[in-house]
Design an enzyme around this catalytic site. Structure first.
Site, PDB file in Angstrom:
ATOM      1  N   HIS A  48       0.816  -1.206   0.000  1.00 13.77           N
ATOM      2  CA  HIS A  48       0.000   0.000   0.000  1.00 13.77           C
ATOM      3  C   HIS A  48       0.854   1.263   0.000  1.00 13.77           C
ATOM      4  O   HIS A  48       0.505   2.250  -0.641  1.00 13.77           O
ATOM      5  CB  HIS A  48      -0.922  -0.001   1.228  1.00 13.77           C
ATOM      6  CG  HIS A  48      -1.880   1.148   1.261  1.00 13.77           C
ATOM      7  ND1 HIS A  48      -3.066   1.140   0.566  1.00 13.77           N
ATOM      8  CD2 HIS A  48      -1.832   2.339   1.908  1.00 13.77           C
ATOM      9  CE1 HIS A  48      -3.706   2.272   0.778  1.00 13.77           C
ATOM     10  NE2 HIS A  48      -2.986   3.017   1.588  1.00 13.77           N
ATOM     11  N   HIS A  94      -9.999   2.899   0.356  1.00 18.49           N
ATOM     12  CA  HIS A  94     -10.080   2.323   1.696  1.00 18.49           C
ATOM     13  C   HIS A  94     -10.907   1.049   1.607  1.00 18.49           C
ATOM     14  O   HIS A  94     -11.853   0.833   2.372  1.00 18.49           O
ATOM     15  CB  HIS A  94     -10.678   3.328   2.691  1.00 18.49           C
ATOM     16  CG  HIS A  94      -9.737   3.667   3.805  1.00 18.49           C
ATOM     17  ND1 HIS A  94     -10.131   3.876   5.097  1.00 18.49           N
ATOM     18  CD2 HIS A  94      -8.396   3.836   3.821  1.00 18.49           C
ATOM     19  CE1 HIS A  94      -9.087   4.162   5.859  1.00 18.49           C
ATOM     20  NE2 HIS A  94      -8.027   4.150   5.099  1.00 18.49           N
TER      21      HIS A  94
END
Length: 736
Positions: A48, A94
């Site tokens: 990420h 998210h």
């Protein structure tokens, strides 16, 4: 590590680091790392944060243009919109946190994207969201959908930033892995621009905002860097917890700091928390830093050094301040009632030294946490099943009943009225919204100017599954047309690339092809990519989602049209025009194919770059000259659904000609419907002729039904009342 078999998993593996990555860390440090150092490398080298699988491909994006002020690599992209004004834009995902805890996952996604934008010195003025779930007929999907929408609304409304649009889609492929992508737009004056640098030797690092807790440890960084499995529900404590009221104070405090010129750099504490906030700014400045974890204000007792360094507690910013301005910074923090603590000092030499309780717990080159992160040139290969999917075109035993097909499409929650969601969002905050939710593109005025900024966010997983290069390019052209319909020229793109497991060659092939498609379209439109996000490992129990890139495109209208076209301004007596290529016959990846035929196959048509540019120019000129007051892009459901949506929004029926039912539902690109007053027909025809764009006059608006007429027994109609009730009830009746 010894060769002995042990019953305990090594710490670095528990933190998501591979054995090879652990060896690399030992090589950098020339010793075994401490627990605190392992914690920092684990979050900073996560998929990420480090983009270790995607970096070899991201350089393909065109990112340069005379109006680009800040491109990829900073907290947000920044473009010049003229007269000393800049616009900052960013999009983030998210996904994994929102699956584990939908309300807080979505809420903190909003909070994080806001910080990315105001970190640059900009005031956030609008939000968009792209959300995707499994079938809404499943109770767990309803739980996720309800929680995500509530989280977006709860945070955005409370912090005081309007949500102007987005997209909602439902498909079984997202059942175990929903997508929650959020985009933010901000504006600033050129002299307010702030970058994420630590500044010169002696600069003071001041931690602003919320106290640090154990929430979010491994949240976005680690949780979003692995696949889901049956144990994912146990990761609920790894999701951050948001406080929008604290964020509002933080926004105002930071904007005052920028206005007074009190900071030399600012960094958001998002994914990787303090580890990122001290290492990246130092590395950008070619500096090091001394950090004291004992000065970090906490809300939980006995937090260890690794916990402090990994925590992703929300509403925190790191400001870098010249020593002589420190008191002024602390005074601003006190005024806005936010906590402030001096946690570090910038040093020469490039070494990051971190102490806790007087003991050095971590010491490494600051740049090693970002610049030395591993890069994986992963294998890629065209999926073995792709040609079979292309050959597997839809077969119907007989032509469908057009009226029944239209009603079924209007009842699909991916097409039906999204008002159930967007009415929970406040879209009129600041009173600058000109075109809000429910239209093709959003339009917001830049207060104090004649400028308007338009945004469209678009995604289509089915088409990218069938052909990721064509699908990626078509998304850019669709988003560009949507902003053009408001009268805005496309000027910049941000993208959120949602894909499955990058360790699978076919996923990396889809990724590479998608980037090629997006890049080719952006190059043709001279629209640079100024930032984005990659979200890998969107799979559950080994099943990948469709490759689902999301494109957020910014357009500039300067000056903004006095009365921009909208979806809801068709009226009795206006003509129905189809602007763009006629004769569409491709149903591959279409809503009709999935909803009516229960099938996904075939190959979508390739975009036509020159036709796309022409149609975009026609849309812009139409808006500037105020010719067709109602326009609508053709996308999900094709011409039939677009016409029905315009009729429903405007409260008027229509009668149109057709020769082939496939043309009513095909989703070929570069087309829009216009409601044209007869007195403006010649002027609009002249514009279309100038850009070599075909125009087909399909019929007229009027009456109380939507009628499709081919002069034969296939002619049919749907009452406007029934179409409206079906479309408006698509989501509410499933949500109870």
């Amino acid at each position: 590590m010894s060769d002995d078999v042990t019953t305990e998993e090594p710490v670095h593996r528990l933190l998501g680091l591979t054995d090879h990555e652990y060896e690399s860390i030992e090589g950098i440090l020339e010793r075994a790392p401490s627990d605190a150092e392992l914690a920092m490398y684990s979050v900073m080298w996560s998929e990420h944060c480090s983009y270790k699988s995607s970096r070899p491909h991201l350089g393909r994006f065109p990112s340069q243009a005379p109006w680009v002020v800040v491109g990829p690599g900073e907290n947000a992209g920044v473009v010049d919109i003229g007269d000393g004004w800049l616009a900052a834009l960013r999009i983030e995902s998210h996904n994994h946190p929102s699956f584990v805890e939908p309300y807080q996952g979505a809420a903190t996604g909003v909070g994080g994207i806001l910080r990315d934008v105001f970190t640059m010195g900009a005031r956030p003025i609008a939000l968009w969201n792209q959300i995707r779930f499994g079938s809404l007929d499943h109770p767990h999907t309803r739980y996720l959908f309800s929680g995500v929408v509530a989280g977006i609304a709860g945070y955005g409304n409370a912090v005081g930033v309007p949500t102007l649009g987005g997209e909602i889609a439902f498909d079984p492929v997202y059942a175990g892995n929903p997508l929650v992508n959020v985009m933010c737009l901000g504006v600033l004056k050129r002299d307010q621009l702030v970058l994420g640098t630590a500044g010169e030797e002696g600069s003071i690092a001041v931690l602003l905002g919320n106290a640090t807790g154990r929430d979010g440890i491994g949240g976005a960084s680690v949780l979003a860097s692995a696949s889901f499995d049956e144990d994912s529900g146990t990761k609920r404590p790894s999701v951050q917890v948001g406080d929008p009221f604290e964020e509002k104070k933080l926004i105002e405090a930071c904007l005052e700091l920028y206005e007074k010129g009190l900071v030399v750099g600012v960094q958001d504490l998002g994914a990787a928390g303090l580890s990122c906030a001290v290492s990246e700014p130092a590395a950008r400045a070619d500096m090091g830093m001394d950090v004291d974890l004992g000065a970090v204000h906490t809300r939980e007792p006995d937090m260890t050094a690794p916990e402090l360094l990994m925590s992703e507690s929300q509403e925190r910013m790191m400001a870098f301040v010249a020593p002589e301005r420190l008191d002024e910074v602390l005074a601003v923090a006190k005024k806005w009632e936010i906590d402030a603590a001096v946690v570090g000092t910038v040093r020469t030499g490039g070494t990051l030294t971190i102490r806790h309780d007087g003991e050095v717990v971590a010491e490494m080159p600051a740049a090693s946490l970002s610049e030395d992160a591993p890069v994986y040139d992963r294998p890629l290969g065209e999926p073995h099943w792709l040609e079979n999917v292309w050959d597997n075109t839809m077969q119907l035993m007989r032509p469908p009943s057009i009226d029944e097909a239209l009603l079924r499409l209007l009842d699909d929650p991916s097409i039906g009225d999204p008002k159930w969601a967007y009415e929970q969002y406040d879209h009129m905050l600041f009173l600058n919204t000109v075109v809000g939710p429910g239209h093709d593109g959003s339009l917001v005025r830049v207060k104090g100017t004649r400028k308007g900024l338009a945004v469209s966010t678009d995604g289509n997983g089915r088409q990218c599954y069938l052909d990721p290069r064509r699908g990626g390019a078509r998304l850019v052209y669709e988003a560009a047309l949507n902003v053009a319909l408001t009268g805005a020229e496309p000027i910049a793109v941000v993208d959120n690339l949602n894909f499955g497991n990058p360790e699978k060659p076919e996923v990396m092939w889809q990724f590479r092809e998608t980037i090629e498609g997006i890049s080719e379209a952006c190059e043709m439109l001279s629209t640079p990519v100024v930032g984005g996000n990659v979200s890998f490992y969107n799979e559950t129990e080994g099943n990948d989602i469709y490759p689902t890139p999301v494109v957020g495109l910014l357009g500039l209208a300067d000056p903004m049209p006095e009365s921009p076209p909208r979806l809801d301004r068709a009226a009795e007596g206006m003509e129905v025009w189809l602007i763009g290529p006629p004769g569409a016959r491709n149903l591959a990846g279409s809503a009709f194919e999935q909803v009516i035929a229960g099938h996904v196959g075939g190959r979508p048509d390739a975009p036509d770059a020159f036709m796309a540019q022409g149609v975009i120019e026609v849309a812009i000129e139409n808006a500037k000259q105020g010719l067709a007051p109602a326009v609508h892009d053709l996308s999900d459901g094709g011409f039939a659904v677009a016409l029905a949506e315009m009729c429903i929004a405007s409260g008027v029926g229509a009668t149109v000609d057709f020769s082939d039912w496939i043309g009513l539902f095909a989703e070929n690109p570069h087309r829009f419907i216009a409601a044209v007053p007869p007195e403006h027909a010649d002027a609009l025809q002249a514009i279309a002729d100038h850009y070599d764009v075909p125009v087909t006059r399909k019929g007229h608006f009027g009456g109380d039904e939507i009628r499709f007429d081919n002069g034969g027994p296939e002619s049919t109609s749907v009452s406007l009342e029934q179409a409206t009730a079906t479309w408006q009830g698509a989501i509410p009746r499933r949500m109870g």
